[in-house]
Design a protein around this motif. Structure first.
Motif, PDB file in Angstrom:
ATOM      1  N   ALA A 259       0.833  -1.203   0.000  1.00 54.55           N
ATOM      2  CA  ALA A 259       0.000   0.000   0.000  1.00 54.55           C
ATOM      3  C   ALA A 259       0.870   1.255   0.000  1.00 54.55           C
ATOM      4  O   ALA A 259       0.583   2.240  -0.706  1.00 54.55           O
ATOM      5  CB  ALA A 259      -0.936  -0.004   1.205  1.00 54.55           C
ATOM      6  N   VAL A 260       1.947   1.233   0.782  1.00 52.55           N
ATOM      7  CA  VAL A 260       2.851   2.387   0.839  1.00 52.55           C
ATOM      8  C   VAL A 260       3.519   2.606  -0.514  1.00 52.55           C
ATOM      9  O   VAL A 260       3.600   3.740  -1.023  1.00 52.55           O
ATOM     10  CB  VAL A 260       3.903   2.175   1.941  1.00 52.55           C
ATOM     11  CG1 VAL A 260       4.999   3.227   1.850  1.00 52.55           C
ATOM     12  CG2 VAL A 260       3.248   2.220   3.315  1.00 52.55           C
ATOM     13  N   ARG A 261       4.003   1.553  -1.119  1.00 50.86           N
ATOM     14  CA  ARG A 261       4.688   1.687  -2.411  1.00 50.86           C
ATOM     15  C   ARG A 261       3.735   2.153  -3.498  1.00 50.86           C
ATOM     16  O   ARG A 261       4.112   2.925  -4.398  1.00 50.86           O
ATOM     17  CB  ARG A 261       5.328   0.361  -2.807  1.00 50.86           C
ATOM     18  CG  ARG A 261       6.529  -0.010  -1.918  1.00 50.86           C
ATOM     19  CD  ARG A 261       7.114  -1.349  -2.309  1.00 50.86           C
ATOM     20  NE  ARG A 261       7.494  -1.348  -3.718  1.00 50.86           N
ATOM     21  CZ  ARG A 261       7.401  -2.408  -4.512  1.00 50.86           C
ATOM     22  NH1 ARG A 261       6.962  -3.557  -4.032  1.00 50.86           N
ATOM     23  NH2 ARG A 261       7.764  -2.341  -5.771  1.00 50.86           N
ATOM     24  N   ALA A 262       2.481   1.716  -3.448  1.00 50.45           N
ATOM     25  CA  ALA A 262       1.498   2.165  -4.431  1.00 50.45           C
ATOM     26  C   ALA A 262       1.279   3.670  -4.317  1.00 50.45           C
ATOM     27  O   ALA A 262       1.175   4.379  -5.331  1.00 50.45           O
ATOM     28  CB  ALA A 262       0.183   1.414  -4.240  1.00 50.45           C
ATOM     29  N   ALA A 289      -4.833  -3.242   4.590  1.00 50.40           N
ATOM     30  CA  ALA A 289      -3.990  -2.572   3.593  1.00 50.40           C
ATOM     31  C   ALA A 289      -4.836  -1.766   2.608  1.00 50.40           C
ATOM     32  O   ALA A 289      -4.451  -0.667   2.189  1.00 50.40           O
ATOM     33  CB  ALA A 289      -3.151  -3.598   2.851  1.00 50.40           C
ATOM     34  N   ALA A 290      -6.017  -2.291   2.253  1.00 50.35           N
ATOM     35  CA  ALA A 290      -6.901  -1.554   1.345  1.00 50.35           C
ATOM     36  C   ALA A 290      -7.405  -0.267   1.994  1.00 50.35           C
ATOM     37  O   ALA A 290      -7.517   0.774   1.343  1.00 50.35           O
ATOM     38  CB  ALA A 290      -8.071  -2.439   0.923  1.00 50.35           C
ATOM     39  N   ALA A 291      -7.727  -0.355   3.291  1.00 45.82           N
ATOM     40  CA  ALA A 291      -8.155   0.849   4.006  1.00 45.82           C
ATOM     41  C   ALA A 291      -7.005   1.856   4.098  1.00 45.82           C
ATOM     42  O   ALA A 291      -7.217   3.076   3.989  1.00 45.82           O
ATOM     43  CB  ALA A 291      -8.664   0.475   5.399  1.00 45.82           C
ATOM     44  N   VAL A 292      -5.785   1.372   4.307  1.00 47.99           N
ATOM     45  CA  VAL A 292      -4.624   2.247   4.336  1.00 47.99           C
ATOM     46  C   VAL A 292      -4.439   2.924   2.973  1.00 47.99           C
ATOM     47  O   VAL A 292      -4.119   4.123   2.888  1.00 47.99           O
ATOM     48  CB  VAL A 292      -3.359   1.456   4.735  1.00 47.99           C
ATOM     49  CG1 VAL A 292      -2.099   2.266   4.451  1.00 47.99           C
ATOM     50  CG2 VAL A 292      -3.416   1.069   6.199  1.00 47.99           C
ATOM     51  N   THR A 293      -4.626   2.160   1.903  1.00 44.37           N
ATOM     52  CA  THR A 293      -4.509   2.727   0.558  1.00 44.37           C
ATOM     53  C   THR A 293      -5.471   3.892   0.369  1.00 44.37           C
ATOM     54  O   THR A 293      -5.102   4.945  -0.178  1.00 44.37           O
ATOM     55  CB  THR A 293      -4.789   1.636  -0.496  1.00 44.37           C
ATOM     56  OG1 THR A 293      -3.794   0.620  -0.388  1.00 44.37           O
ATOM     57  CG2 THR A 293      -4.760   2.230  -1.901  1.00 44.37           C
ATOM     58  N   GLU A 294      -6.707   3.733   0.832  1.00 40.58           N
ATOM     59  CA  GLU A 294      -7.685   4.810   0.708  1.00 40.58           C
ATOM     60  C   GLU A 294      -7.292   6.011   1.556  1.00 40.58           C
ATOM     61  O   GLU A 294      -7.437   7.161   1.132  1.00 40.58           O
ATOM     62  CB  GLU A 294      -9.065   4.308   1.113  1.00 40.58           C
ATOM     63  CG  GLU A 294     -10.159   5.353   1.044  1.00 40.58           C
ATOM     64  CD  GLU A 294     -10.324   5.948  -0.352  1.00 40.58           C
ATOM     65  OE1 GLU A 294     -10.768   7.110  -0.454  1.00 40.58           O
ATOM     66  OE2 GLU A 294     -10.007   5.240  -1.339  1.00 40.58           O
ATOM     67  N   ALA A 295      -6.766   5.748   2.764  1.00 42.84           N
ATOM     68  CA  ALA A 295      -6.337   6.852   3.620  1.00 42.84           C
ATOM     69  C   ALA A 295      -5.199   7.632   2.959  1.00 42.84           C
ATOM     70  O   ALA A 295      -5.172   8.876   2.991  1.00 42.84           O
ATOM     71  CB  ALA A 295      -5.903   6.318   4.982  1.00 42.84           C
ATOM     72  N   LEU A 296      -4.242   6.924   2.345  1.00 36.57           N
ATOM     73  CA  LEU A 296      -3.135   7.598   1.664  1.00 36.57           C
ATOM     74  C   LEU A 296      -3.618   8.329   0.416  1.00 36.57           C
ATOM     75  O   LEU A 296      -3.137   9.419   0.086  1.00 36.57           O
ATOM     76  CB  LEU A 296      -2.049   6.579   1.311  1.00 36.57           C
ATOM     77  CG  LEU A 296      -1.325   5.950   2.506  1.00 36.57           C
ATOM     78  CD1 LEU A 296      -0.372   4.851   2.024  1.00 36.57           C
ATOM     79  CD2 LEU A 296      -0.551   6.998   3.307  1.00 36.57           C
ATOM     80  N   ASN A 297      -4.595   7.734  -0.280  1.00 31.65           N
ATOM     81  CA  ASN A 297      -5.157   8.410  -1.445  1.00 31.65           C
ATOM     82  C   ASN A 297      -5.845   9.706  -1.040  1.00 31.65           C
ATOM     83  O   ASN A 297      -5.813  10.706  -1.776  1.00 31.65           O
ATOM     84  CB  ASN A 297      -6.147   7.490  -2.161  1.00 31.65           C
ATOM     85  CG  ASN A 297      -5.452   6.373  -2.911  1.00 31.65           C
ATOM     86  OD1 ASN A 297      -4.257   6.461  -3.209  1.00 31.65           O
ATOM     87  ND2 ASN A 297      -6.183   5.302  -3.205  1.00 31.65           N
ATOM     88  N   ASN A 298      -6.504   9.695   0.114  1.00 38.45           N
ATOM     89  CA  ASN A 298      -7.138  10.918   0.595  1.00 38.45           C
ATOM     90  C   ASN A 298      -6.113  12.011   0.869  1.00 38.45           C
ATOM     91  O   ASN A 298      -6.363  13.199   0.642  1.00 38.45           O
ATOM     92  CB  ASN A 298      -7.940  10.630   1.866  1.00 38.45           C
ATOM     93  CG  ASN A 298      -9.268   9.964   1.559  1.00 38.45           C
ATOM     94  OD1 ASN A 298      -9.794  10.086   0.453  1.00 38.45           O
ATOM     95  ND2 ASN A 298      -9.807   9.245   2.532  1.00 38.45           N
ATOM     96  N   VAL A 299      -4.941  11.606   1.378  1.00 33.72           N
ATOM     97  CA  VAL A 299      -3.876  12.582   1.594  1.00 33.72           C
ATOM     98  C   VAL A 299      -3.463  13.190   0.254  1.00 33.72           C
ATOM     99  O   VAL A 299      -3.298  14.415   0.126  1.00 33.72           O
ATOM    100  CB  VAL A 299      -2.665  11.933   2.290  1.00 33.72           C
ATOM    101  CG1 VAL A 299      -1.512  12.932   2.391  1.00 33.72           C
ATOM    102  CG2 VAL A 299      -3.049  11.419   3.666  1.00 33.72           C
TER     103      VAL A 299
END
Length: 374
Positions: A259-262, A289-299
């Motif tokens: 998720a971080v690398r994406a 990890a999917a929820a983390v991906t969305e949180a990073l996308n929001n950033v």
């Protein structure tokens, strides 16, 4: 009582087996009292005392997961030694047939004694029961064959109980050893699979970049190459930092790193720290990890900053992942109904039995904490 290890299962089985053995002797006593001693209150009192001792011994064993030495000794002294004399002195059991049911019932106390007590105490307990019963049968003038047969039963019960416990304990220990070896083998396979994942990632990223620079095919000073090198250096730092801890937890570690690398591939700089991340099922790791991906996308989309901070650790046996940014923030009340937060974060975490907490103040950034289990 929950059944866990092989040894615990062996203990549970032996508790049930000896309890059924005692129950069969109590039934013999009940039938004898009803048929031949129903008008003798002392006989009922003797039977009630035996039932009380049985409840004490096996109720305690059931609650604790194993026998208690003190209750077993109480059973030996009361059921095995005292009750036969009570039946003789006050219950009118002055003949061998009249006292036999008390003797049979008392003899069953030798089985748990042989199982629970250490060798010296077990021998002493069985000897006390045997001597008591030999004396009791002599007082009522029982034939030598009757006395010998009963004493053989007392000793045999003790020996069989000890043999069963020795065998079950040995099998339980072997099962536990086999399970531990299987878990270690699975952990080794998981660690190997994790290494393969990292090797492939290194091949596709860091090695490819270094090869391109070494070959002179790209301008090493260009902004695009420098940005890529910065992302891959951050990946290498995380890989080194988490190797001591996260390598033992490949599902969560690998999923979060992906998720971080994406997010980094989209231009977001992520400072990630991995602590002692607890082991979680693969499906849980994927959803977190999917929820983390969305949180990073929001950033990326809304925070107005190019950097985020992620920490993953264990807290009270739970997996806790936090995503923080120092962007422009927002009012959670106004965006609580947004599709990203509602569906991709909150509902996703609730669907696996976890929870999500979002904190933000306009102008002061945002904090998203994901925890599993809730």
């Amino acid at each position: 009582m929950k059944l866990g290890s092989g040894l615990q299962r062996a203990q549970a089985f032996l508790i049930v087996a000896t309890a059924l053995y005692r129950a069969s002797h109590l039934m013999v006593g009940l039938v004898a009292v009803v048929q031949h001693h129903r008008h003798r209150p002392v006989s009922w009192a003797v039977l009630a005392a035996a039932v009380a001792c049985s409840v004490l011994v096996y109720g305690t064993a059931r609650a604790r997961g194993w026998f208690n030495g003190r209750t077993v000794w109480a059973d030996v002294l009361v059921t095995g030694c005292a009750l036969p004399f009570a039946a003789y002195l006050w219950g009118g059991a002055h003949e061998a047939p009249a006292i036999a049911w008390v003797m049979v019932l008392g003899g069953s106390s030798s089985a748990p004694a042989a199982v629970v007590l250490d060798r010296a105490q077990a021998v002493l307990a069985v000897a006390l029961v045997a001597v008591t019963h030999a004396l009791g049968y002599s007082l009522v003038g029982a034939a030598m064959a009757v006395t010998a047969g009963h004493l053989n039963s007392v000793v045999s019960s003790a020996v069989l109980g000890w043999v069963f416990w020795w065998y079950l304990r040995r099998q339980g220990t072997l099962l536990d050893t086999a399970n531990e070896k299987a878990k270690e083998a699975e952990a080794q396979r998981a660690r190997y699979a994790e290494r393969i994942v990292h090797h492939r990632a290194l091949h596709d990223t860091v090695l490819a970049t270094l090869t391109a620079i070494a070959g002179g095919g790209v301008d090493a000073n260009s902004e695009q190459v420098r940005s890529r090198c910065a992302r891959e250096a951050a990946y290498l730092r995380r890989l080194i930092q988490q190797s001591a801890d996260a390598d033992a937890y490949p599902e969560a570690g690998a999923a979060l790193e992906e998720a971080v690398r994406a997010a980094e591939c989209l231009g977001l700089s992520v400072s990630a720290q991995y602590g002692e991340v607890p082991s979680v099922p693969p499906e849980v790791a994927a959803e977190v990890a999917a929820a983390v991906t969305e949180a990073l996308n929001n950033v990326l989309r809304h925070a107005g900053t190019g950097r985020a901070y992620l920490t993953a650790t264990g807290r009270d046996g739970r997996l806790v992942v936090t995503v923080v940014d120092r962007g422009k923030g927002f009012d959670p009340e106004l965006v609580a109904g947004g599709l990203g937060l509602r569906s991709s974060v909150h509902e996703r975490m609730r669907g696996i039995g976890g929870a999500a907490e979002v904190e933000s103040v306009p102008g002061e950034g945002a904090r998203v904490e994901l925890s599993w289990p809730a």
